[in-house]
Design a protein around this motif. Sequence first.
Motif, PDB file in Angstrom:
ATOM      1  N   ALA A 168      -1.261   2.426   2.553  1.00 30.78           N
ATOM      2  CA  ALA A 168      -1.694   3.457   1.608  1.00 30.78           C
ATOM      3  C   ALA A 168      -1.824   4.790   2.321  1.00 30.78           C
ATOM      4  O   ALA A 168      -1.308   5.816   1.878  1.00 30.78           O
ATOM      5  CB  ALA A 168      -3.023   3.061   0.984  1.00 30.78           C
ATOM      6  N   TRP A 169      -2.486   4.774   3.455  1.00 27.59           N
ATOM      7  CA  TRP A 169      -2.729   6.034   4.174  1.00 27.59           C
ATOM      8  C   TRP A 169      -1.443   6.604   4.739  1.00 27.59           C
ATOM      9  O   TRP A 169      -1.237   7.816   4.749  1.00 27.59           O
ATOM     10  CB  TRP A 169      -3.775   5.830   5.269  1.00 27.59           C
ATOM     11  N   LEU A 170      -0.544   5.715   5.169  1.00 27.10           N
ATOM     12  CA  LEU A 170       0.774   6.160   5.652  1.00 27.10           C
ATOM     13  C   LEU A 170       1.477   6.962   4.565  1.00 27.10           C
ATOM     14  O   LEU A 170       2.165   7.939   4.841  1.00 27.10           O
ATOM     15  CB  LEU A 170       1.592   4.916   6.028  1.00 27.10           C
ATOM     16  N   SER A 178      -5.276   0.176  16.509  1.00 27.27           N
ATOM     17  CA  SER A 178      -4.160   0.627  17.356  1.00 27.27           C
ATOM     18  C   SER A 178      -3.533   1.906  16.833  1.00 27.27           C
ATOM     19  O   SER A 178      -3.059   2.727  17.611  1.00 27.27           O
ATOM     20  CB  SER A 178      -3.050  -0.422  17.416  1.00 27.27           C
ATOM     21  N   CYS A 179      -3.474   2.034  15.525  1.00 26.55           N
ATOM     22  CA  CYS A 179      -2.749   3.165  14.929  1.00 26.55           C
ATOM     23  C   CYS A 179      -3.710   4.220  14.384  1.00 26.55           C
ATOM     24  O   CYS A 179      -3.269   5.162  13.756  1.00 26.55           O
ATOM     25  CB  CYS A 179      -1.842   2.673  13.800  1.00 26.55           C
ATOM     26  N   ARG A 180      -4.987   4.052  14.604  1.00 26.17           N
ATOM     27  CA  ARG A 180      -6.017   4.961  14.116  1.00 26.17           C
ATOM     28  C   ARG A 180      -5.884   5.204  12.611  1.00 26.17           C
ATOM     29  O   ARG A 180      -5.989   6.317  12.133  1.00 26.17           O
ATOM     30  CB  ARG A 180      -5.975   6.290  14.887  1.00 26.17           C
ATOM     31  N   PHE A 181      -5.630   4.121  11.888  1.00 24.24           N
ATOM     32  CA  PHE A 181      -5.600   4.244  10.434  1.00 24.24           C
ATOM     33  C   PHE A 181      -7.031   4.328   9.913  1.00 24.24           C
ATOM     34  O   PHE A 181      -7.868   3.495  10.273  1.00 24.24           O
ATOM     35  CB  PHE A 181      -4.922   3.029   9.785  1.00 24.24           C
ATOM     36  N   LEU A 227       3.050  15.084   4.695  1.00 24.15           N
ATOM     37  CA  LEU A 227       1.595  14.873   4.677  1.00 24.15           C
ATOM     38  C   LEU A 227       0.980  15.434   5.951  1.00 24.15           C
ATOM     39  O   LEU A 227       1.626  15.423   7.002  1.00 24.15           O
ATOM     40  CB  LEU A 227       1.283  13.369   4.575  1.00 24.15           C
ATOM     41  N   LEU A 245      -4.557  -3.491  13.633  1.00 27.58           N
ATOM     42  CA  LEU A 245      -3.625  -2.543  13.018  1.00 27.58           C
ATOM     43  C   LEU A 245      -4.312  -1.196  12.813  1.00 27.58           C
ATOM     44  O   LEU A 245      -3.779  -0.144  13.186  1.00 27.58           O
ATOM     45  CB  LEU A 245      -3.126  -3.121  11.679  1.00 27.58           C
ATOM     46  N   GLY A 247       0.830  -1.216   0.000  1.00 30.03           N
ATOM     47  CA  GLY A 247       0.000   0.000   0.000  1.00 30.03           C
ATOM     48  C   GLY A 247       0.858   1.256   0.000  1.00 30.03           C
ATOM     49  O   GLY A 247       0.580   2.228  -0.710  1.00 30.03           O
ATOM     50  N   MET A 267      -3.685  14.865  11.788  1.00 33.93           N
ATOM     51  CA  MET A 267      -4.901  15.456  12.382  1.00 33.93           C
ATOM     52  C   MET A 267      -4.541  16.513  13.415  1.00 33.93           C
ATOM     53  O   MET A 267      -3.636  16.368  14.182  1.00 33.93           O
ATOM     54  CB  MET A 267      -5.711  14.340  13.058  1.00 33.93           C
ATOM     55  N   GLY A 277       1.445   3.329  18.032  1.00 29.98           N
ATOM     56  CA  GLY A 277       1.270   3.314  16.574  1.00 29.98           C
ATOM     57  C   GLY A 277       0.880   4.672  16.008  1.00 29.98           C
ATOM     58  O   GLY A 277       1.271   5.017  14.885  1.00 29.98           O
ATOM     59  N   ILE A 278       0.128   5.437  16.764  1.00 29.20           N
ATOM     60  CA  ILE A 278      -0.308   6.746  16.255  1.00 29.20           C
ATOM     61  C   ILE A 278       0.890   7.687  16.140  1.00 29.20           C
ATOM     62  O   ILE A 278       1.056   8.400  15.147  1.00 29.20           O
ATOM     63  CB  ILE A 278      -1.422   7.335  17.153  1.00 29.20           C
ATOM     64  N   ARG A 296       4.211  10.326   8.361  1.00 35.91           N
ATOM     65  CA  ARG A 296       3.449  11.239   7.495  1.00 35.91           C
ATOM     66  C   ARG A 296       4.090  12.631   7.478  1.00 35.91           C
ATOM     67  O   ARG A 296       4.176  13.255   6.430  1.00 35.91           O
ATOM     68  CB  ARG A 296       1.985  11.295   7.940  1.00 35.91           C
ATOM     69  N   ARG A 338       3.066   6.491  13.161  1.00 38.45           N
ATOM     70  CA  ARG A 338       2.334   6.815  11.943  1.00 38.45           C
ATOM     71  C   ARG A 338       2.428   8.308  11.629  1.00 38.45           C
ATOM     72  O   ARG A 338       2.727   8.713  10.501  1.00 38.45           O
ATOM     73  CB  ARG A 338       0.881   6.392  12.202  1.00 38.45           C
ATOM     74  N   ALA A 350      -3.710   0.498   5.425  1.00 31.62           N
ATOM     75  CA  ALA A 350      -2.854   1.179   6.401  1.00 31.62           C
ATOM     76  C   ALA A 350      -1.620   1.757   5.713  1.00 31.62           C
ATOM     77  O   ALA A 350      -1.268   2.917   5.907  1.00 31.62           O
ATOM     78  CB  ALA A 350      -2.452   0.206   7.517  1.00 31.62           C
ATOM     79  N   GLY A 359      -0.076   8.596   2.037  1.00 30.34           N
ATOM     80  CA  GLY A 359      -0.862   9.688   1.476  1.00 30.34           C
ATOM     81  C   GLY A 359      -1.971   9.279   0.525  1.00 30.34           C
ATOM     82  O   GLY A 359      -2.619  10.143  -0.065  1.00 30.34           O
ATOM     83  N   ASP A 360      -2.192   7.978   0.325  1.00 32.06           N
ATOM     84  CA  ASP A 360      -3.315   7.500  -0.495  1.00 32.06           C
ATOM     85  C   ASP A 360      -4.499   7.140   0.405  1.00 32.06           C
ATOM     86  O   ASP A 360      -4.319   6.815   1.581  1.00 32.06           O
ATOM     87  CB  ASP A 360      -2.929   6.246  -1.291  1.00 32.06           C
ATOM     88  N   SER A 385     -11.614  11.673   7.289  1.00 28.98           N
ATOM     89  CA  SER A 385     -11.424  12.930   8.018  1.00 28.98           C
ATOM     90  C   SER A 385     -11.461  12.684   9.519  1.00 28.98           C
ATOM     91  O   SER A 385     -10.689  13.271  10.271  1.00 28.98           O
ATOM     92  CB  SER A 385     -12.507  13.943   7.639  1.00 28.98           C
ATOM     93  N   GLY A 386     -12.344  11.808   9.971  1.00 25.97           N
ATOM     94  CA  GLY A 386     -12.429  11.496  11.398  1.00 25.97           C
ATOM     95  C   GLY A 386     -11.443  10.431  11.821  1.00 25.97           C
ATOM     96  O   GLY A 386     -11.360  10.099  12.995  1.00 25.97           O
ATOM     97  N   GLU A 387     -10.707   9.855  10.855  1.00 23.72           N
ATOM     98  CA  GLU A 387      -9.727   8.791  11.122  1.00 23.72           C
ATOM     99  C   GLU A 387     -10.343   7.660  11.938  1.00 23.72           C
ATOM    100  O   GLU A 387      -9.848   7.266  12.999  1.00 23.72           O
ATOM    101  CB  GLU A 387      -8.461   9.363  11.788  1.00 23.72           C
TER     102      GLU A 387
END
Lengths: 195, 179
Positions: free
Chosen positions: B67-69, B95-98, A192, B92, A60, A195, A179-180, A187, A183, B65, B71-72, B157-159
Amino acid sequence: MSAGTLDRRVAVKSLLQNRGKTLVITGLGSSTYDTFAAGDHDANFYLWGAMGGAALMGLGLALAQPDRPVLVITGDGEQLMGLGGLVTIAVQKPKNLTIAVLDNGHFGETGMQMSHSGLGADLVAIAKSCGIVQTHDVRDEAGLATLRDAIQDLSTGPRFAAIRIANAEHERALAPRDGIHVRNRMRQHLGLPIM
Amino acid sequence: MGETVSAPAVDWPAAIFSELKAAGVSQISYVPDAGHARLIRMAHDDPAMKTIVLTTEEEGIAIAAGAWLGGDKSAVLLQSSGVGNCINMLSLANSCRFPLLMLVTMRGEWAEFNPWQVPMGQATPTVLEAMGLTVFRLEKPEDTAEMIANAAALAFSGEQQVAVLIAQRMIGRKKWVSK
Protein backbone atom coordinates in the motif's frame (compact mmCIF):
# COMPACT_ATOMS: atom_id res chain seq x y z
CA MET A 1 1.22 -31.11 -11.26
CA SER A 2 4.21 -29.10 -12.44
CA ALA A 3 6.46 -31.13 -14.76
CA GLY A 4 7.00 -28.13 -16.99
CA THR A 5 9.43 -27.57 -19.80
CA LEU A 6 9.58 -23.76 -20.05
CA ASP A 7 12.87 -22.09 -19.20
CA ARG A 8 12.24 -19.73 -16.28
CA ARG A 9 14.49 -16.93 -17.54
CA VAL A 10 12.93 -17.04 -21.02
CA ALA A 11 9.43 -17.13 -19.51
CA VAL A 12 9.96 -14.12 -17.26
CA LYS A 13 11.63 -12.12 -20.03
CA SER A 14 8.69 -12.92 -22.27
CA LEU A 15 6.13 -11.82 -19.66
CA LEU A 16 7.89 -8.50 -19.18
CA GLN A 17 8.12 -7.58 -22.88
CA ASN A 18 6.30 -4.31 -23.56
CA ARG A 19 5.45 -4.05 -19.88
CA GLY A 20 4.22 -0.48 -20.20
CA LYS A 21 3.07 0.86 -16.84
CA THR A 22 3.24 -2.51 -15.08
CA LEU A 23 4.47 -2.52 -11.47
CA VAL A 24 6.25 -5.74 -10.49
CA ILE A 25 6.77 -7.41 -7.11
CA THR A 26 9.00 -10.49 -7.02
CA GLY A 27 9.07 -13.30 -4.49
CA LEU A 28 12.34 -14.15 -2.76
CA GLY A 29 14.77 -16.52 -4.41
CA SER A 30 14.84 -17.41 -8.08
CA SER A 31 11.86 -15.23 -9.03
CA THR A 32 13.78 -12.18 -7.89
CA TYR A 33 16.87 -13.30 -9.86
CA ASP A 34 14.85 -14.09 -13.01
CA THR A 35 13.14 -10.69 -12.97
CA PHE A 36 16.38 -8.82 -12.40
CA ALA A 37 18.04 -10.85 -15.17
CA ALA A 38 15.28 -9.78 -17.55
CA GLY A 39 16.33 -6.16 -17.00
CA ASP A 40 16.34 -3.93 -13.94
CA HIS A 41 13.52 -1.37 -13.79
CA ASP A 42 12.44 1.36 -11.37
CA ALA A 43 9.00 -0.25 -11.25
CA ASN A 44 10.40 -3.55 -9.93
CA PHE A 45 10.38 -4.33 -6.22
CA TYR A 46 12.53 -7.31 -5.33
CA LEU A 47 11.84 -9.29 -2.18
CA TRP A 48 14.79 -11.01 -0.51
CA GLY A 49 12.71 -12.23 2.43
CA ALA A 50 9.12 -12.00 3.70
CA MET A 51 8.35 -15.48 2.38
CA GLY A 52 4.63 -15.85 1.69
CA GLY A 53 4.14 -12.10 1.38
CA ALA A 54 4.71 -11.34 -2.32
CA ALA A 55 1.11 -11.74 -3.49
CA LEU A 56 -0.21 -9.75 -0.51
CA MET A 57 2.24 -6.96 -1.15
CA GLY A 58 0.90 -6.99 -4.68
CA LEU A 59 -2.62 -6.67 -3.29
CA GLY A 60 -1.78 -3.56 -1.24
CA LEU A 61 -0.05 -2.04 -4.26
CA ALA A 62 -2.87 -2.94 -6.65
CA LEU A 63 -5.45 -1.31 -4.38
CA ALA A 64 -3.30 1.82 -4.13
CA GLN A 65 -2.63 2.00 -7.91
CA PRO A 66 -5.81 0.79 -9.60
CA ASP A 67 -4.90 2.36 -12.97
CA ARG A 68 -1.73 0.34 -13.40
CA PRO A 69 -1.24 -3.37 -13.95
CA VAL A 70 0.40 -5.00 -10.93
CA LEU A 71 2.26 -8.26 -11.57
CA VAL A 72 3.56 -10.51 -8.82
CA ILE A 73 6.20 -12.97 -10.03
CA THR A 74 6.91 -15.64 -7.47
CA GLY A 75 7.66 -19.31 -7.04
CA ASP A 76 5.56 -22.28 -5.97
CA GLY A 77 7.35 -22.54 -2.61
CA GLU A 78 6.84 -18.85 -1.81
CA GLN A 79 3.17 -18.94 -2.76
CA LEU A 80 2.59 -22.15 -0.81
CA MET A 81 3.71 -20.39 2.36
CA GLY A 82 0.99 -17.79 1.86
CA LEU A 83 -1.83 -19.83 0.36
CA GLY A 84 -4.43 -18.11 2.54
CA GLY A 85 -3.52 -14.90 0.77
CA LEU A 86 -5.20 -16.20 -2.37
CA VAL A 87 -8.55 -16.12 -0.54
CA THR A 88 -7.82 -12.62 0.76
CA ILE A 89 -7.06 -11.47 -2.80
CA ALA A 90 -10.08 -13.26 -4.28
CA VAL A 91 -12.55 -11.46 -2.03
CA GLN A 92 -10.97 -8.03 -2.69
CA LYS A 93 -11.20 -8.56 -6.47
CA PRO A 94 -8.46 -6.13 -7.54
CA LYS A 95 -9.01 -5.99 -11.31
CA ASN A 96 -5.43 -4.94 -12.03
CA LEU A 97 -3.61 -7.70 -10.14
CA THR A 98 -1.96 -10.78 -11.65
CA ILE A 99 -0.19 -13.43 -9.57
CA ALA A 100 2.20 -15.42 -11.76
CA VAL A 101 3.75 -18.43 -10.06
CA LEU A 102 6.84 -19.97 -11.61
CA ASP A 103 6.03 -23.56 -10.78
CA ASN A 104 8.77 -26.15 -10.97
CA GLY A 105 7.40 -28.27 -8.17
CA HIS A 106 10.51 -27.70 -6.08
CA PHE A 107 12.09 -25.41 -3.53
CA GLY A 108 14.92 -24.24 -5.79
CA GLU A 109 16.86 -21.97 -3.45
CA THR A 110 17.33 -24.54 -0.72
CA GLY A 111 18.51 -27.63 -2.56
CA MET A 112 15.67 -28.59 -4.91
CA GLN A 113 13.53 -30.39 -2.38
CA MET A 114 10.13 -31.31 -3.84
CA SER A 115 7.33 -28.89 -2.99
CA HIS A 116 3.67 -29.74 -2.45
CA SER A 117 3.11 -28.70 -6.03
CA GLY A 118 5.62 -31.29 -7.20
CA LEU A 119 3.92 -33.81 -4.93
CA GLY A 120 0.51 -33.35 -6.50
CA ALA A 121 -1.12 -30.08 -5.37
CA ASP A 122 -2.50 -28.11 -8.32
CA LEU A 123 -2.01 -24.39 -7.72
CA VAL A 124 -4.41 -23.40 -10.52
CA ALA A 125 -7.18 -25.52 -9.03
CA ILE A 126 -6.42 -24.07 -5.59
CA ALA A 127 -6.62 -20.50 -6.92
CA LYS A 128 -9.92 -21.27 -8.66
CA SER A 129 -11.40 -22.80 -5.54
CA CYS A 130 -10.35 -19.69 -3.59
CA GLY A 131 -12.54 -17.67 -5.94
CA ILE A 132 -10.00 -16.32 -8.42
CA VAL A 133 -11.97 -16.69 -11.63
CA GLN A 134 -9.31 -15.80 -14.20
CA THR A 135 -6.67 -18.49 -14.26
CA HIS A 136 -3.95 -19.49 -16.71
CA ASP A 137 -2.14 -22.79 -16.87
CA VAL A 138 0.88 -21.79 -18.92
CA ARG A 139 2.91 -24.51 -20.57
CA ASP A 140 4.28 -22.93 -23.76
CA GLU A 141 5.15 -19.72 -25.59
CA ALA A 142 1.56 -19.25 -26.74
CA GLY A 143 0.34 -19.42 -23.16
CA LEU A 144 2.93 -16.84 -22.14
CA ALA A 145 1.77 -14.50 -24.91
CA THR A 146 -1.86 -14.83 -23.80
CA LEU A 147 -0.91 -14.13 -20.19
CA ARG A 148 1.28 -11.17 -21.22
CA ASP A 149 -1.72 -9.53 -22.90
CA ALA A 150 -4.06 -10.38 -20.02
CA ILE A 151 -1.77 -8.65 -17.49
CA GLN A 152 -2.47 -5.34 -19.27
CA ASP A 153 -6.25 -5.79 -19.02
CA LEU A 154 -7.42 -3.72 -16.07
CA SER A 155 -11.02 -4.93 -16.21
CA THR A 156 -10.86 -8.69 -15.65
CA GLY A 157 -8.55 -9.39 -12.70
CA PRO A 158 -7.58 -10.68 -10.32
CA ARG A 159 -5.91 -13.45 -12.24
CA PHE A 160 -3.66 -16.32 -11.24
CA ALA A 161 -1.21 -18.09 -13.49
CA ALA A 162 0.93 -21.13 -12.92
CA ILE A 163 3.83 -21.12 -15.35
CA ARG A 164 5.08 -24.67 -15.66
CA ILE A 165 8.85 -24.34 -15.78
CA ALA A 166 11.61 -26.92 -15.87
CA ASN A 167 13.58 -27.24 -12.66
CA ALA A 168 16.92 -26.38 -14.22
CA GLU A 169 18.93 -23.92 -12.12
CA HIS A 170 20.48 -20.73 -13.44
CA GLU A 171 23.31 -18.61 -12.15
CA ARG A 172 21.91 -16.22 -9.55
CA ALA A 173 21.38 -12.69 -10.87
CA LEU A 174 21.74 -10.58 -7.76
CA ALA A 175 19.10 -7.87 -7.67
CA PRO A 176 19.70 -4.94 -5.31
CA ARG A 177 18.94 -5.99 -1.75
CA ASP A 178 18.80 -2.54 -0.21
CA GLY A 179 15.06 -2.44 0.38
CA ILE A 180 14.98 1.28 1.11
CA HIS A 181 16.66 2.08 -2.21
CA VAL A 182 14.31 -0.16 -4.18
CA ARG A 183 11.29 1.20 -2.35
CA ASN A 184 12.30 4.81 -2.92
CA ARG A 185 12.92 4.41 -6.60
CA MET A 186 9.49 2.84 -7.18
CA ARG A 187 7.84 5.69 -5.27
CA GLN A 188 9.78 8.22 -7.35
CA HIS A 189 8.77 6.35 -10.49
CA LEU A 190 5.15 6.83 -9.37
CA GLY A 191 5.67 10.51 -8.60
CA LEU A 192 5.32 9.94 -4.85
CA PRO A 193 7.43 11.79 -2.28
CA ILE A 194 10.33 10.13 -0.45
CA MET A 195 11.70 11.19 2.87
CA MET B 1 -8.93 9.81 48.18
CA GLY B 2 -12.53 10.73 47.83
CA GLU B 3 -15.10 9.23 45.59
CA THR B 4 -14.14 9.20 41.96
CA VAL B 5 -16.70 10.47 39.50
CA SER B 6 -16.55 8.37 36.41
CA ALA B 7 -16.06 10.37 33.25
CA PRO B 8 -18.61 9.99 30.48
CA ALA B 9 -17.76 6.93 28.43
CA VAL B 10 -15.54 7.76 25.48
CA ASP B 11 -16.46 6.02 22.23
CA TRP B 12 -12.87 4.94 21.66
CA PRO B 13 -13.41 2.81 18.54
CA ALA B 14 -15.00 5.87 16.88
CA ALA B 15 -12.06 7.97 18.06
CA ILE B 16 -9.63 5.50 16.47
CA PHE B 17 -11.52 5.55 13.20
CA SER B 18 -11.70 9.31 13.10
CA GLU B 19 -7.94 9.66 13.76
CA LEU B 20 -7.08 7.05 11.14
CA LYS B 21 -9.12 9.00 8.61
CA ALA B 22 -7.48 12.26 9.70
CA ALA B 23 -4.06 10.64 9.21
CA GLY B 24 -5.01 9.71 5.64
CA VAL B 25 -5.34 5.97 6.18
CA SER B 26 -7.27 4.48 3.26
CA GLN B 27 -6.64 0.75 3.74
CA ILE B 28 -7.58 -1.15 6.89
CA SER B 29 -6.84 -4.85 7.11
CA TYR B 30 -7.87 -7.07 9.96
CA VAL B 31 -8.25 -10.46 11.53
CA PRO B 32 -11.51 -10.08 13.46
CA ASP B 33 -11.45 -9.48 17.16
CA ALA B 34 -14.34 -8.72 19.46
CA GLY B 35 -12.46 -5.69 20.79
CA HIS B 36 -12.16 -4.28 17.27
CA ALA B 37 -15.68 -5.23 16.17
CA ARG B 38 -17.07 -1.67 16.12
CA LEU B 39 -14.03 -0.26 14.35
CA ILE B 40 -14.22 -3.01 11.73
CA ARG B 41 -17.90 -2.23 11.17
CA MET B 42 -17.13 1.47 10.74
CA ALA B 43 -14.40 0.64 8.22
CA HIS B 44 -16.75 -1.54 6.17
CA ASP B 45 -19.47 1.14 6.31
CA ASP B 46 -17.15 3.77 4.84
CA PRO B 47 -17.10 3.42 1.03
CA ALA B 48 -13.83 5.37 0.84
CA MET B 49 -12.04 2.86 3.08
CA LYS B 50 -10.57 -0.24 1.44
CA THR B 51 -11.30 -2.83 4.14
CA ILE B 52 -9.54 -6.16 3.88
CA VAL B 53 -10.32 -9.30 5.86
CA LEU B 54 -7.22 -11.46 6.31
CA THR B 55 -6.77 -15.17 6.89
CA THR B 56 -3.73 -14.55 9.10
CA GLU B 57 -2.19 -11.40 10.52
CA GLU B 58 1.13 -11.36 8.65
CA GLU B 59 -0.81 -10.80 5.42
CA GLY B 60 -1.61 -7.35 6.79
CA ILE B 61 2.09 -6.51 7.18
CA ALA B 62 2.75 -7.33 3.51
CA ILE B 63 -0.37 -5.46 2.38
CA ALA B 64 0.69 -2.37 4.33
CA ALA B 65 4.10 -2.45 2.60
CA GLY B 66 2.53 -2.69 -0.86
CA ALA B 67 0.00 0.00 0.00
CA TRP B 68 2.69 2.46 1.00
CA LEU B 69 4.79 1.60 -2.06
CA GLY B 70 1.80 2.72 -4.12
CA GLY B 71 0.97 5.84 -2.11
CA ASP B 72 -1.72 4.51 0.27
CA LYS B 73 -1.54 4.41 4.04
CA SER B 74 -2.66 1.21 5.69
CA ALA B 75 -3.39 0.16 9.27
CA VAL B 76 -3.56 -3.43 10.56
CA LEU B 77 -6.03 -4.47 13.27
CA LEU B 78 -5.32 -7.63 15.21
CA GLN B 79 -5.46 -9.32 18.58
CA SER B 80 -2.35 -10.04 20.65
CA SER B 81 -2.53 -13.73 19.73
CA GLY B 82 -1.92 -12.70 16.10
CA VAL B 83 1.28 -10.81 16.86
CA GLY B 84 3.22 -14.07 16.93
CA ASN B 85 2.08 -14.84 13.40
CA CYS B 86 3.67 -11.61 12.16
CA ILE B 87 7.22 -12.00 13.41
CA ASN B 88 9.17 -12.85 10.26
CA MET B 89 6.98 -10.64 8.05
CA LEU B 90 7.92 -7.70 10.26
CA SER B 91 11.40 -8.00 8.66
CA LEU B 92 9.82 -6.57 5.51
CA ALA B 93 8.74 -3.39 7.25
CA ASN B 94 11.99 -3.17 9.18
CA SER B 95 14.41 -3.85 6.28
CA CYS B 96 12.70 -1.47 3.90
CA ARG B 97 11.59 1.12 6.47
CA PHE B 98 7.98 0.72 5.44
CA PRO B 99 5.65 2.70 7.70
CA LEU B 100 3.55 0.32 9.77
CA LEU B 101 0.72 1.01 12.18
CA MET B 102 -0.62 -2.01 14.08
CA LEU B 103 -3.52 -1.66 16.51
CA VAL B 104 -3.44 -4.64 18.84
CA THR B 105 -6.25 -5.50 21.22
CA MET B 106 -4.74 -7.24 24.22
CA ARG B 107 -5.76 -10.60 25.59
CA GLY B 108 -4.28 -12.59 28.42
CA GLU B 109 -4.18 -9.81 30.98
CA TRP B 110 -7.29 -8.15 32.53
CA ALA B 111 -9.73 -10.75 33.87
CA GLU B 112 -8.71 -13.26 31.20
CA PHE B 113 -10.81 -16.41 31.45
CA ASN B 114 -8.92 -18.37 28.79
CA PRO B 115 -5.41 -19.35 29.87
CA TRP B 116 -4.48 -20.16 26.26
CA GLN B 117 -4.45 -16.42 25.59
CA VAL B 118 -1.91 -15.66 28.30
CA PRO B 119 1.46 -16.73 26.81
CA MET B 120 1.15 -14.70 23.61
CA GLY B 121 -0.49 -11.81 25.41
CA GLN B 122 2.38 -11.63 27.89
CA ALA B 123 4.99 -11.92 25.13
CA THR B 124 3.40 -9.36 22.82
CA PRO B 125 5.34 -6.19 23.75
CA THR B 126 8.64 -8.11 24.01
CA VAL B 127 8.20 -9.72 20.62
CA LEU B 128 7.25 -6.47 18.91
CA GLU B 129 10.16 -4.62 20.47
CA ALA B 130 12.52 -7.43 19.50
CA MET B 131 11.49 -6.84 15.88
CA GLY B 132 12.21 -3.14 16.13
CA LEU B 133 8.75 -1.70 16.65
CA THR B 134 7.94 1.25 18.85
CA VAL B 135 5.24 0.07 21.24
CA PHE B 136 2.65 2.32 22.87
CA ARG B 137 0.13 1.11 25.42
CA LEU B 138 -3.35 2.62 25.47
CA GLU B 139 -4.91 2.24 28.91
CA LYS B 140 -7.58 4.93 29.04
CA PRO B 141 -10.33 5.57 26.52
CA GLU B 142 -9.87 9.34 26.86
CA ASP B 143 -6.26 9.04 25.61
CA THR B 144 -7.30 7.30 22.40
CA ALA B 145 -7.42 10.19 19.93
CA GLU B 146 -4.13 11.70 21.01
CA MET B 147 -2.33 8.37 21.02
CA ILE B 148 -3.59 7.22 17.63
CA ALA B 149 -2.80 10.60 16.06
CA ASN B 150 0.76 10.53 17.37
CA ALA B 151 1.34 6.86 16.59
CA ALA B 152 0.14 7.50 13.02
CA ALA B 153 2.44 10.52 12.70
CA LEU B 154 5.42 8.49 13.89
CA ALA B 155 4.57 5.67 11.50
CA PHE B 156 3.76 7.60 8.35
CA SER B 157 5.89 10.74 8.70
CA GLY B 158 8.77 9.22 10.67
CA GLU B 159 8.58 6.01 8.59
CA GLN B 160 8.64 3.82 11.66
CA GLN B 161 6.93 0.59 12.63
CA VAL B 162 4.54 1.30 15.47
CA ALA B 163 2.16 -0.85 17.52
CA VAL B 164 -0.51 0.50 19.85
CA LEU B 165 -1.50 -2.11 22.42
CA ILE B 166 -5.06 -1.54 23.58
CA ALA B 167 -5.41 -2.72 27.19
CA GLN B 168 -7.86 -5.54 27.76
CA ARG B 169 -9.31 -3.47 30.56
CA MET B 170 -10.66 -1.04 27.94
CA ILE B 171 -12.41 -3.83 26.10
CA GLY B 172 -14.04 -5.28 29.17
CA ARG B 173 -14.75 -8.79 30.31
CA LYS B 174 -15.87 -11.28 27.75
CA LYS B 175 -19.11 -13.06 28.66
CA TRP B 176 -18.51 -16.76 28.18
CA VAL B 177 -21.95 -18.05 29.12
CA SER B 178 -25.34 -16.38 28.91
CA LYS B 179 -25.91 -16.62 32.65
